[in-house]
Design an enzyme around this catalytic site. Structure first.
Site, PDB file in Angstrom:
ATOM      1  N   SER A 122       0.808  -1.222   0.000  1.00 16.78           N
ATOM      2  CA  SER A 122       0.000   0.000   0.000  1.00 16.78           C
ATOM      3  C   SER A 122       0.842   1.273   0.000  1.00 16.78           C
ATOM      4  CB  SER A 122      -0.940   0.019   1.213  1.00 16.78           C
ATOM      5  OG  SER A 122      -0.213   0.159   2.420  1.00 16.78           O
TER       6      SER A 122
ATOM      7  N   LYS B 264       1.070   4.767   6.846  1.00 22.62           N
ATOM      8  CA  LYS B 264       0.449   5.567   5.790  1.00 22.62           C
ATOM      9  C   LYS B 264       1.079   6.962   5.792  1.00 22.62           C
ATOM     10  CE  LYS B 264      -2.581   2.261   5.042  1.00 22.62           C
ATOM     11  NZ  LYS B 264      -2.470   1.371   3.869  1.00 22.62           N
TER      12      LYS B 264
END
Length: 254
Positions: A61, A102
């Site tokens: 991701s 993230k």
């Protein structure tokens, strides 16, 4: 008859010194170098242990910045130190039980939207995101979120399929995460040895960026310590090898 005896007896040592090579001053300096080197070497690892947390990234991701299986070092930080563009480690119960990594794209008080000509906008400013794969748009859905104070909006660098804030837009917090849920900020990828993360300059116009952690300094301290230990330890053998050789006296008569 009555003459001087021309026979000499050789020293028991064969004419060579049994003392340490290099002289007293050299031996003392080499010992000091080894001691100082050990302090720096062990101290550097201790400094790293209290400053950084290691993580292995399980998913793609965050590609291409961080790939699946990469090993990263994340500096322990307080949530209040987080800035736009930081890649952070956090844990939010509504997102799952495992720590996640993230990128922060908006902070409390920001209005974040997607997409304007394929680009993310924060407070009306289109953001340059060079960490995205070439040709990749900033998102695969349209949204606008007003980030509450004390919270963060986070996206993966791989925008298609990343379980980030866009996957939680319908939650009560509109996909945002509390600053206090952040435990660390990723400073570098150490396996493979990709080095320090690039600074996210696209966010500079919106406010100050985070400064890199002390990882480079820690690395220098560890390397300097290793050099001193090896150099100090090698002094004696090198001095013995390069030192002058004493001539031995013959044991027979002249």
């Amino acid at each position: 008859m009555g003459g001087e005896n021309a026979t000499r007896t050789a020293p028991h040592s064969g004419g060579t010194s049994r003392g340490p090579a290099g002289g007293r001053t050299g031996q003392r300096l080499s010992g000091l170098a080894v001691a100082l080197g050990l302090v720096l070497f062990l101290g550097g690892f201790g400094w790293a242990a209290v400053t950084y947390l290691p993580y292995t990234v399980p998913t793609r991701s965050m590609t291409p910045t961080i790939d699946a299986g990469d090993r990263v070092l994340a500096q322990r930080v307080d949530g209040g130190e987080v800035r736009r563009g930081d890649v952070v480690v956090f844990k939010d119960a509504t997102w799952g039980d495992a720590p996640l990594i993230k990128r922060v794209v908006a902070v409390g008080g920001d209005r974040v939207s997607c997409c304007q000509n394929g680009r993310l906008t924060v407070n009306g400013k289109a953001i340059e995101e060079p960490y995205l794969a070439e040709g990749q748009p900033a998102g695969d859905m349209n949204f606008t979120v007003n980030v509450p104070e004390g919270r963060l909006f986070l996206l993966g660098d791989e925008r298609q399929g990343s379980l980030d804030s866009t996957a939680h837009l319908t939650d009560a917090a509109s996909g945002t995460v509390a600053r206090d849920d952040v435990s660390a900020r990723v400073d570098a990828v150490v396996f493979p040895l990709d080095g320090m993360l690039a600074r996210p300059t696209g966010f500079e116009a919106l406010g100050s960026l985070s400064s890199p952690g002390p990882l480079r300094t820690i690395g220098f301290v560890i390397v300097a310590g290793a050099v001193l230990v090896l150099g100090g330890g090698a002094y004696g053998p090198v001095a013995k090898l390069l030192g002058p050789r004493k001539r031995t006296e013959p044991t027979g008569a002249r």
